[in-house]
Design an enzyme around this catalytic site. Structure first.
Site, PDB file in Angstrom:
ATOM      1  N   GLY A  39       0.835  -1.191   0.000  1.00 46.69           N
ATOM      2  CA  GLY A  39       0.000   0.000   0.000  1.00 46.69           C
ATOM      3  C   GLY A  39       0.869   1.238   0.000  1.00 46.69           C
ATOM      4  O   GLY A  39       2.028   1.184   0.427  1.00 46.69           O
ATOM      5  N   GLN A  60       3.290  10.020   0.791  1.00 46.34           N
ATOM      6  CA  GLN A  60       4.561   9.286   0.754  1.00 46.34           C
ATOM      7  C   GLN A  60       5.358   9.545  -0.514  1.00 46.34           C
ATOM      8  O   GLN A  60       6.538   9.177  -0.591  1.00 46.34           O
ATOM      9  CB  GLN A  60       4.305   7.777   0.910  1.00 46.34           C
ATOM     10  N   CYS A  68       6.477   0.281   7.108  1.00 49.19           N
ATOM     11  CA  CYS A  68       6.019   1.388   6.272  1.00 49.19           C
ATOM     12  C   CYS A  68       7.168   1.842   5.381  1.00 49.19           C
ATOM     13  O   CYS A  68       8.311   1.948   5.844  1.00 49.19           O
ATOM     14  CB  CYS A  68       5.560   2.536   7.166  1.00 49.19           C
ATOM     15  N   LEU A  69       6.885   2.115   4.117  1.00 45.63           N
ATOM     16  CA  LEU A  69       7.936   2.554   3.191  1.00 45.63           C
ATOM     17  C   LEU A  69       8.575   3.861   3.659  1.00 45.63           C
ATOM     18  O   LEU A  69       9.726   4.141   3.329  1.00 45.63           O
ATOM     19  CB  LEU A  69       7.362   2.743   1.783  1.00 45.63           C
ATOM     20  N   HIS A 101      -3.910   1.640   7.735  1.00 47.24           N
ATOM     21  CA  HIS A 101      -2.560   2.214   7.727  1.00 47.24           C
ATOM     22  C   HIS A 101      -2.474   3.358   6.709  1.00 47.24           C
ATOM     23  O   HIS A 101      -1.978   4.453   7.025  1.00 47.24           O
ATOM     24  CB  HIS A 101      -1.552   1.100   7.393  1.00 47.24           C
ATOM     25  N   GLU A 102      -2.966   3.113   5.497  1.00 49.71           N
ATOM     26  CA  GLU A 102      -2.855   4.134   4.447  1.00 49.71           C
ATOM     27  C   GLU A 102      -3.741   5.345   4.745  1.00 49.71           C
ATOM     28  O   GLU A 102      -3.344   6.481   4.483  1.00 49.71           O
ATOM     29  CB  GLU A 102      -3.177   3.548   3.066  1.00 49.71           C
ATOM     30  N   HIS A 133      -2.104   7.743   7.001  1.00 49.31           N
ATOM     31  CA  HIS A 133      -1.162   8.656   6.328  1.00 49.31           C
ATOM     32  C   HIS A 133      -1.867   9.944   5.887  1.00 49.31           C
ATOM     33  O   HIS A 133      -1.278  11.020   5.929  1.00 49.31           O
ATOM     34  CB  HIS A 133      -0.538   7.998   5.094  1.00 49.31           C
TER      35      HIS A 133
HETATM   36 NI    NI Z   1       2.987   3.618   5.558  1.00 57.78          NI
END
Ligand code: NI
Length: 181
Positions: free
Chosen positions: A44, A49, A95-96, A137-138, A141
């Site tokens: 995701g 991001q 997380c990226l 999670h997304e 963000h």
């Molecule tokens: Ni993340």
């Protein structure tokens, strides 16, 4: 190619603004986001991001990381949790934007999310397991929350310390070798 924005960048702490439904310029951004997600082995990604504070996320929880596997990204414009069910469950998340670590996060086991697709059509998606976790999670963000705001409060300090350590070791997006307990 866009670069993954990493914590503690203020972009990640900003509440994202609603997209104009049906805005054709979102298509390019969405494609770039999907590309970044697959390139970094994520399931995701949210627009902040990649440096854009708009309410757009991409998910693909079925992709297994193999380049040859079929990719079926779902693009969610202005996603919103409309229903959440069940007692919250704790599981590990990476997380990226916080490369090098994974931390325990408490999430609803099941959610229903309303959203618009890139053509401006309204949809709902619902599910449990990784899908439910990934959606929450997304969407976090978009509210300016990263793992450090979403994780169990008692591990927050340890998570920040582990992240400093991971950064010092040169951790890259997609890596999550330090498991914060
Ligand atoms: Ni993340």
């Amino acid at each position: 190619m866009l670069k993954i924005v990493e914590a503690p960048d203020p972009i990640l702490a900003t509440i994202s603004t609603e997209c104009e439904v049906g805005d054709k310029s979102l298509l390019r951004l969405a494609k770039q986001m999907a590309k970044m997600m697959y390139a970094n082995n994520g399931c995701g990604i949210a627009a902040p991001q990649v440096g854009v504070n708009k309410r757009l996320i991409v998910i693909d929880v079925d992709w297994d990381g193999e380049e040859s596997a079929s990719k079926n990204p779902i693009f969610l414009v202005n996603p919103e949790i409309v229903e959440a069910k069940g007692e919250k469950v704790i599981d590990r998340e990476a997380c990226l934007s916080c490369p090098g670590i994974s931390v325990p996060v408490e999430r609803h086991p099941w959610v229903r999310v309303g959203y618009f697709d890139l053509d401006g059509e309204e949809w709902e998606i619902e599910g449990d397991g990784l899908l439910a976790r990934c959606l929450q999670h997304e969407i976090d963000h978009l509210e300016g929350k990263t793992l450090f705001e979403s994780c169990l409060p008692e591990v927050r300090i340890k998570a920040l310390q582990a992240y400093d350590q991971a950064k010092a070791m040169g951790a890259k997006p997609g890596e999550s070798s330090i498991e914060v307990q």
